[in-house]
Design a protein around this motif. Sequence first.
Motif, PDB file in Angstrom:
ATOM      1  N   ASN A 133      12.562   6.985  -0.483  1.00  6.09           N
ATOM      2  CA  ASN A 133      11.655   7.266   0.630  1.00  6.09           C
ATOM      3  C   ASN A 133      10.984   6.040   1.237  1.00  6.09           C
ATOM      4  N   ILE A 134      11.011   4.908   0.524  1.00  2.06           N
ATOM      5  CA  ILE A 134      10.354   3.699   1.041  1.00  2.06           C
ATOM      6  C   ILE A 134      11.355   2.575   1.251  1.00  2.06           C
ATOM      7  N   ASP A 135      12.097   2.232   0.194  1.00  2.00           N
ATOM      8  CA  ASP A 135      12.979   1.063   0.254  1.00  2.00           C
ATOM      9  C   ASP A 135      14.166   1.277   1.205  1.00  2.00           C
ATOM     10  N   SER A 163       0.827  -1.209   0.000  1.00  2.00           N
ATOM     11  CA  SER A 163       0.000   0.000   0.000  1.00  2.00           C
ATOM     12  C   SER A 163       0.866   1.267   0.000  1.00  2.00           C
ATOM     13  N   LEU A 164       2.104   1.156   0.499  1.00  2.95           N
ATOM     14  CA  LEU A 164       3.001   2.314   0.473  1.00  2.95           C
ATOM     15  C   LEU A 164       3.359   2.687  -0.964  1.00  2.95           C
ATOM     16  N   TYR A 165       3.615   1.661  -1.787  1.00  3.11           N
ATOM     17  CA  TYR A 165       3.915   1.933  -3.198  1.00  3.11           C
ATOM     18  C   TYR A 165       2.691   2.489  -3.920  1.00  3.11           C
ATOM     19  N   GLU A 166       1.524   1.949  -3.578  1.00  2.81           N
ATOM     20  CA  GLU A 166       0.288   2.427  -4.217  1.00  2.81           C
ATOM     21  C   GLU A 166       0.026   3.887  -3.858  1.00  2.81           C
ATOM     22  N   ALA A 167       0.249   4.222  -2.578  1.00  2.00           N
ATOM     23  CA  ALA A 167       0.053   5.610  -2.157  1.00  2.00           C
ATOM     24  C   ALA A 167       1.064   6.528  -2.837  1.00  2.00           C
ATOM     25  N   ALA A 168       2.298   6.053  -2.970  1.00  2.00           N
ATOM     26  CA  ALA A 168       3.323   6.861  -3.634  1.00  2.00           C
ATOM     27  C   ALA A 168       2.999   7.055  -5.113  1.00  2.00           C
ATOM     28  N   LYS A 169       2.414   6.013  -5.739  1.00  2.00           N
ATOM     29  CA  LYS A 169       2.037   6.120  -7.147  1.00  2.00           C
ATOM     30  C   LYS A 169       0.922   7.142  -7.335  1.00  2.00           C
ATOM     31  N   ASP A 192       0.440   9.697  -5.484  1.00  2.00           N
ATOM     32  CA  ASP A 192       1.039  11.020  -5.279  1.00  2.00           C
ATOM     33  C   ASP A 192       1.983  11.423  -6.407  1.00  2.00           C
ATOM     34  N   GLY A 193       2.175  10.529  -7.384  1.00  2.00           N
ATOM     35  CA  GLY A 193       3.026  10.850  -8.527  1.00  2.00           C
ATOM     36  C   GLY A 193       4.505  10.652  -8.283  1.00  2.00           C
ATOM     37  N   ALA A 194       4.870   9.793  -7.311  1.00  2.00           N
ATOM     38  CA  ALA A 194       6.283   9.560  -7.005  1.00  2.00           C
ATOM     39  C   ALA A 194       6.942   8.743  -8.116  1.00  2.00           C
ATOM     40  N   SER A 195       8.169   9.085  -8.424  1.00  2.00           N
ATOM     41  CA  SER A 195       8.936   8.334  -9.416  1.00  2.00           C
ATOM     42  C   SER A 195       9.537   7.088  -8.780  1.00  2.00           C
ATOM     43  N   ARG A 196      10.123   6.234  -9.614  1.00  2.00           N
ATOM     44  CA  ARG A 196      10.750   5.018  -9.100  1.00  2.00           C
ATOM     45  C   ARG A 196      11.906   5.354  -8.164  1.00  2.00           C
ATOM     46  N   TRP A 197      12.692   6.375  -8.509  1.00  2.00           N
ATOM     47  CA  TRP A 197      13.788   6.792  -7.645  1.00  2.00           C
ATOM     48  C   TRP A 197      13.277   7.302  -6.302  1.00  2.00           C
ATOM     49  N   GLN A 198      12.173   8.033  -6.303  1.00  5.52           N
ATOM     50  CA  GLN A 198      11.591   8.521  -5.052  1.00  5.52           C
ATOM     51  C   GLN A 198      11.073   7.374  -4.193  1.00  5.52           C
ATOM     52  N   ASN A 199      10.543   6.332  -4.841  1.00  5.19           N
ATOM     53  CA  ASN A 199      10.119   5.144  -4.084  1.00  5.19           C
ATOM     54  C   ASN A 199      11.312   4.487  -3.384  1.00  5.19           C
ATOM     55  N   ILE A 200      12.416   4.394  -4.112  1.00  8.05           N
ATOM     56  CA  ILE A 200      13.617   3.787  -3.532  1.00  8.05           C
ATOM     57  C   ILE A 200      14.122   4.620  -2.356  1.00  8.05           C
TER      58      ILE A 200
END
Length: 310
Positions: free
Chosen positions: A218-220, A200-206, A208-216
């Motif tokens: 801020n989440i990973d 759900s964290l990735y879904e929420a980031a998606k 919000d328009g987060a890029s793959r780098w932002q997912n890495i």
Amino acid sequence: MLRSGQSGVDIQRAFRRIGRNWGLYLLLLPAVVLLLLFTYIPMYGVIIAFKDYSPVLGITGSPWAGFKHFEKFFNSYQFELTIKNTLYISLYSFATFPIPIIFALLVNQMRQNWFRRFFQTVTYMPHFISTVVLVGLMLILLSPGNGLIGNLFRLFGAEAPNLMGSAGWFGSVYVWSDVWQQTGWNSIIFLAALSAVDPSLYEAAKVDGASRWQNIWNIDLPMLMPTAITLLILRVGGLLGVGFEKAYLMQNNLNITGSEVISTYVYKVGLLSAQYSFSSAVNLFNTVINFILLIMVNRISRKYSEQSLW
């Protein structure tokens, strides 16, 4: 009186819990026995570092020597050489610590499951190559005469360097061959940590328009930090613990000034020269330094990051 009574109640509760879970403790018993037999009981033999040990007289019958063997090591010409080489290789290895983390992040971003499984399998396989076989492959591939490196240099009309016979290149060959062999395997624990991330964290980031780098970022990475800090603490605790097998197999008369580390020196003076007390003193010095570093780094980590081993 109250404290004494409370202690008795706590002991009764502990025995009651053990009684309820006796099957689990029974499964744990063999591991505890092995730990006692092969780890704690042999610690008694460390006192030979403070004795002039003789196999004929035994540990208890050998005369005490105090810190004579420690002073002998500190004053020997090998002290500076072994400490310098061991620290150099250990600190060089620290520079590669982020590589399994980066590797795990890259694998986690792969979308094709079949390719991801294939890629992981291929990168895990070098871990299962024995040290003897690995060093044999290195001798063949890095040979300046008939090896891959030698042929490549001759292809361009240049003279190939003798990497396995150079003290200056020993650290690089040791560390980067270890990176090739262990990166895939070491990334498993980081991939396991990433698998625990809530989707759900990735879904929420998606959303919000987060890029793959932002997912890495801020989440990973925040999910990997506790695991990375724990492994870093353990690695610092083995700072002077450069592996014996690989260093000894790679060692030769040409690179001895860059390959003589504490573990190989202990083997030579202890088993080959039968200086049991002296080698025990050197190894005890190594262990005490590692133990002190482990406690210091653990305390620093607990103070500034709230992550620690205990």
